[in-house]
Design a protein around this motif. Structure first.
Motif, PDB file in Angstrom:
ATOM      1  N   ARG A  68     -53.042  33.976   6.114  1.00 56.61           N
ATOM      2  CA  ARG A  68     -52.441  33.248   4.992  1.00 56.61           C
ATOM      3  C   ARG A  68     -52.497  34.370   3.697  1.00 56.61           C
ATOM      4  O   ARG A  68     -51.580  34.351   2.929  1.00 56.61           O
ATOM      5  CB  ARG A  68     -53.534  32.094   4.343  1.00 56.61           C
ATOM      6  N   PRO A  69     -53.675  35.293   3.550  1.00 62.51           N
ATOM      7  CA  PRO A  69     -53.471  36.256   2.503  1.00 62.51           C
ATOM      8  C   PRO A  69     -52.285  37.603   2.552  1.00 62.51           C
ATOM      9  O   PRO A  69     -51.851  37.874   1.905  1.00 62.51           O
ATOM     10  CB  PRO A  69     -54.961  37.061   2.538  1.00 62.51           C
ATOM     11  N   LEU A  70     -51.778  37.373   3.842  1.00 62.29           N
ATOM     12  CA  LEU A  70     -50.640  38.141   4.102  1.00 62.29           C
ATOM     13  C   LEU A  70     -49.306  37.834   3.429  1.00 62.29           C
ATOM     14  O   LEU A  70     -48.328  38.516   3.314  1.00 62.29           O
ATOM     15  CB  LEU A  70     -50.422  38.391   5.615  1.00 62.29           C
ATOM     16  N   ALA A  71     -49.367  36.431   2.985  1.00 59.91           N
ATOM     17  CA  ALA A  71     -48.150  35.797   2.577  1.00 59.91           C
ATOM     18  C   ALA A  71     -48.146  35.784   0.953  1.00 59.91           C
ATOM     19  O   ALA A  71     -47.374  35.317   0.271  1.00 59.91           O
ATOM     20  CB  ALA A  71     -47.671  34.490   3.140  1.00 59.91           C
ATOM     21  N   VAL A  72     -49.164  36.384   0.174  1.00 60.69           N
ATOM     22  CA  VAL A  72     -49.453  36.152  -1.034  1.00 60.69           C
ATOM     23  C   VAL A  72     -48.575  37.640  -1.737  1.00 60.69           C
ATOM     24  O   VAL A  72     -47.731  37.871  -1.137  1.00 60.69           O
ATOM     25  CB  VAL A  72     -50.950  36.063  -1.465  1.00 60.69           C
ATOM     26  N   ASP A  73     -49.271  37.977  -2.812  1.00 65.28           N
ATOM     27  CA  ASP A  73     -48.405  39.240  -3.398  1.00 65.28           C
ATOM     28  C   ASP A  73     -48.856  40.391  -2.489  1.00 65.28           C
ATOM     29  O   ASP A  73     -49.624  40.508  -1.931  1.00 65.28           O
ATOM     30  CB  ASP A  73     -48.976  39.345  -4.812  1.00 65.28           C
ATOM     31  N   ASP A 105     -60.606  42.261  16.933  1.00 63.01           N
ATOM     32  CA  ASP A 105     -59.078  42.087  16.579  1.00 63.01           C
ATOM     33  C   ASP A 105     -58.910  40.827  16.187  1.00 63.01           C
ATOM     34  O   ASP A 105     -58.769  39.916  17.164  1.00 63.01           O
ATOM     35  CB  ASP A 105     -58.279  42.462  17.714  1.00 63.01           C
ATOM     36  N   ALA A 106     -58.878  40.539  14.871  1.00 62.39           N
ATOM     37  CA  ALA A 106     -58.470  39.110  14.310  1.00 62.39           C
ATOM     38  C   ALA A 106     -56.884  38.623  14.264  1.00 62.39           C
ATOM     39  O   ALA A 106     -56.586  37.583  14.030  1.00 62.39           O
ATOM     40  CB  ALA A 106     -59.061  39.067  13.144  1.00 62.39           C
ATOM     41  N   LEU A 107     -56.244  39.805  13.921  1.00 56.66           N
ATOM     42  CA  LEU A 107     -54.973  39.813  13.770  1.00 56.66           C
ATOM     43  C   LEU A 107     -54.144  39.300  15.054  1.00 56.66           C
ATOM     44  O   LEU A 107     -53.118  38.596  15.140  1.00 56.66           O
ATOM     45  CB  LEU A 107     -54.176  40.987  13.448  1.00 56.66           C
ATOM     46  N   THR A 108     -54.575  39.886  16.230  1.00 51.78           N
ATOM     47  CA  THR A 108     -54.031  39.449  17.415  1.00 51.78           C
ATOM     48  C   THR A 108     -55.401  39.460  18.351  1.00 51.78           C
ATOM     49  O   THR A 108     -55.873  40.175  18.912  1.00 51.78           O
ATOM     50  CB  THR A 108     -53.083  40.686  18.360  1.00 51.78           C
ATOM     51  N   PRO A 109     -55.889  38.250  18.491  1.00 48.80           N
ATOM     52  CA  PRO A 109     -57.256  38.032  19.263  1.00 48.80           C
ATOM     53  C   PRO A 109     -57.444  38.623  20.520  1.00 48.80           C
ATOM     54  O   PRO A 109     -56.376  38.590  21.373  1.00 48.80           O
ATOM     55  CB  PRO A 109     -57.356  36.502  19.130  1.00 48.80           C
ATOM     56  N   ALA A 110     -58.613  39.123  20.842  1.00 47.51           N
ATOM     57  CA  ALA A 110     -58.401  39.816  22.070  1.00 47.51           C
ATOM     58  C   ALA A 110     -58.381  39.247  23.399  1.00 47.51           C
ATOM     59  O   ALA A 110     -57.897  39.719  24.364  1.00 47.51           O
ATOM     60  CB  ALA A 110     -60.147  40.173  22.287  1.00 47.51           C
ATOM     61  N   ASP A 111     -58.505  37.826  23.333  1.00 46.37           N
ATOM     62  CA  ASP A 111     -57.952  36.954  24.650  1.00 46.37           C
ATOM     63  C   ASP A 111     -56.521  37.204  25.014  1.00 46.37           C
ATOM     64  O   ASP A 111     -56.302  37.173  25.907  1.00 46.37           O
ATOM     65  CB  ASP A 111     -58.068  35.466  24.102  1.00 46.37           C
ATOM     66  N   ALA A 114     -53.196  32.442  19.368  1.00 44.32           N
ATOM     67  CA  ALA A 114     -52.789  32.563  17.973  1.00 44.32           C
ATOM     68  C   ALA A 114     -53.978  33.063  17.200  1.00 44.32           C
ATOM     69  O   ALA A 114     -55.242  32.633  17.431  1.00 44.32           O
ATOM     70  CB  ALA A 114     -52.304  31.349  17.336  1.00 44.32           C
ATOM     71  N   ALA A 115     -53.640  33.782  16.001  1.00 47.25           N
ATOM     72  CA  ALA A 115     -54.590  34.137  14.742  1.00 47.25           C
ATOM     73  C   ALA A 115     -55.001  32.876  14.079  1.00 47.25           C
ATOM     74  O   ALA A 115     -54.143  31.955  14.042  1.00 47.25           O
ATOM     75  CB  ALA A 115     -54.208  35.368  14.023  1.00 47.25           C
ATOM     76  N   ASP A 116     -56.204  32.864  13.498  1.00 48.76           N
ATOM     77  CA  ASP A 116     -56.627  31.752  12.742  1.00 48.76           C
ATOM     78  C   ASP A 116     -55.722  31.770  11.506  1.00 48.76           C
ATOM     79  O   ASP A 116     -55.429  32.771  10.689  1.00 48.76           O
ATOM     80  CB  ASP A 116     -57.984  32.023  12.056  1.00 48.76           C
ATOM     81  N   PRO A 117     -55.139  30.537  11.069  1.00 40.00           N
ATOM     82  CA  PRO A 117     -54.333  30.796   9.933  1.00 40.00           C
ATOM     83  C   PRO A 117     -54.761  31.058   8.740  1.00 40.00           C
ATOM     84  O   PRO A 117     -54.234  31.461   7.690  1.00 40.00           O
ATOM     85  CB  PRO A 117     -53.873  29.216   9.877  1.00 40.00           C
ATOM     86  N   ASP A 118     -56.152  30.815   8.533  1.00 41.55           N
ATOM     87  CA  ASP A 118     -56.716  31.106   7.331  1.00 41.55           C
ATOM     88  C   ASP A 118     -56.917  32.767   7.359  1.00 41.55           C
ATOM     89  O   ASP A 118     -56.850  33.355   6.122  1.00 41.55           O
ATOM     90  CB  ASP A 118     -58.271  30.717   7.106  1.00 41.55           C
ATOM     91  N   ILE A 119     -56.860  33.405   8.447  1.00 44.04           N
ATOM     92  CA  ILE A 119     -56.985  34.688   8.242  1.00 44.04           C
ATOM     93  C   ILE A 119     -55.461  35.592   7.932  1.00 44.04           C
ATOM     94  O   ILE A 119     -55.456  36.617   6.981  1.00 44.04           O
ATOM     95  CB  ILE A 119     -57.369  35.462   9.679  1.00 44.04           C
TER      96      ILE A 119
END
Length: 266
Positions: free
Chosen positions: A138-143, A212-218, A131-136
């Motif tokens: 979080r802004p996708l769910a704002v305005d 890639d922080a959205l879908t980590p390389a692992d 999973a991606a870091d939730p902090d990364i």
């Protein structure tokens, strides 16, 4: 290119078009995106392949019916409907992000229809998800403006953006309904082909940007380990849209792989 449509098993119309010459190559876009996702790089492949770019259900010229099943496995059946409409028995398949999830099901459920398989910036889902870091996220769910800027930063780095000031074609289909967007998010999040991946027989290449922080390389590493004989190609320093940021490098890697696995031998 002329807009065409295939009919899915449930009657929904699925939009697509073709461009180029050579063996057929299906191009599958990311979540909440139409086939326009591929516009910046499609010419790289159309020189040697007949590219078939599809609109996922709810995007582009495809229908967005309320009765439909929305899942990556269903989207894979839509791909097969497009191949049937074209009279194409087997094709190479290249999917990125959610399109890579869909491509997994095409290869797993319809092995006779797939030549070579290319999976980019994606995950096998289920137990294989990193999973991606939730902090990364979080802004996708704002305005909308905040989400768009955050998604842009996840897709490409500032150097690429400075050299490419035009609209970024991987930020979503503006014509989608909110319901369709929700369904895409759910379909992508619920994707789980983990148990089916060892059964994929198509020669497979997995590409992933190391930044890639959205879908980590692992995720890419685990995916390549899960599919027998799969090759892993890490694109150093690239973010989620590695195919844009490192276009020359990434397209060349895919073309070399496809050339090594022509349909008559795969």
């Amino acid at each position: 290119m002329t807009d065409r449509h295939a009919t899915a098993p449930d009657g929904a119309r699925i939009g697509f078009d073709t461009a180029g010459v050579g063996e057929p190559l299906v191009l599958l876009a990311g979540q909440a995106n139409s086939r326009r996702w591929w516009d910046p790089v499609r010419a790289d492949f159309a020189v040697s392949y007949t590219t078939i770019a599809t609109d996922h259900l709810g995007t582009g010229t495809s229908d967005s019916p309320g009765y439909a099943e929305w899942s990556t496995r269903r989207f894979a059946r839509d791909v097969v409907a497009v191949l049937d409409e074209l009279g194409v028995g087997r094709a190479h398949v290249y999917g990125t992000s959610m399109g890579g999830r869909v491509a997994q099901w095409v290869a797993a459920d319809h092995p006779g229809r797939v030549g070579a398989l290319v999976l980019g910036c994606t995950t096998g889902g289920g137990a294989g998800t990193v999973a991606a870091d939730p902090d990364i996220l979080r802004p996708l769910a704002v305005d909308a403006d905040t989400a768009r800027e955050a998604l842009t930063e996840l897709m490409v780095g500032p150097q690429w953006r400075w050299g490419h000031p035009g609209p970024l074609p991987v930020l979503g289909d503006d014509a989608m309904t909110e319901r369709a967007r929700r369904e895409h998010r759910r379909a992508s999040a619920r994707h789980d082909a983990w148990e089916a991946l060892p059964g994929i027989v198509a020669p497979t290449l997995v590409l992933h940007g190391t930044s890639d922080a959205l879908t980590p390389a692992d995720n890419g590493c685990r995916l390549a380990e899960r599919i027998s004989g799969a090759q892993l190609y890490l694109v150093e320093g690239a973010r989620h849209a590695y195919f844009l940021e490192r276009r020359e490098q990434a397209s060349a890697a895919v073309l070399r792989f496809l050339a090594a696995h022509p349909l008559e031998r795969s």
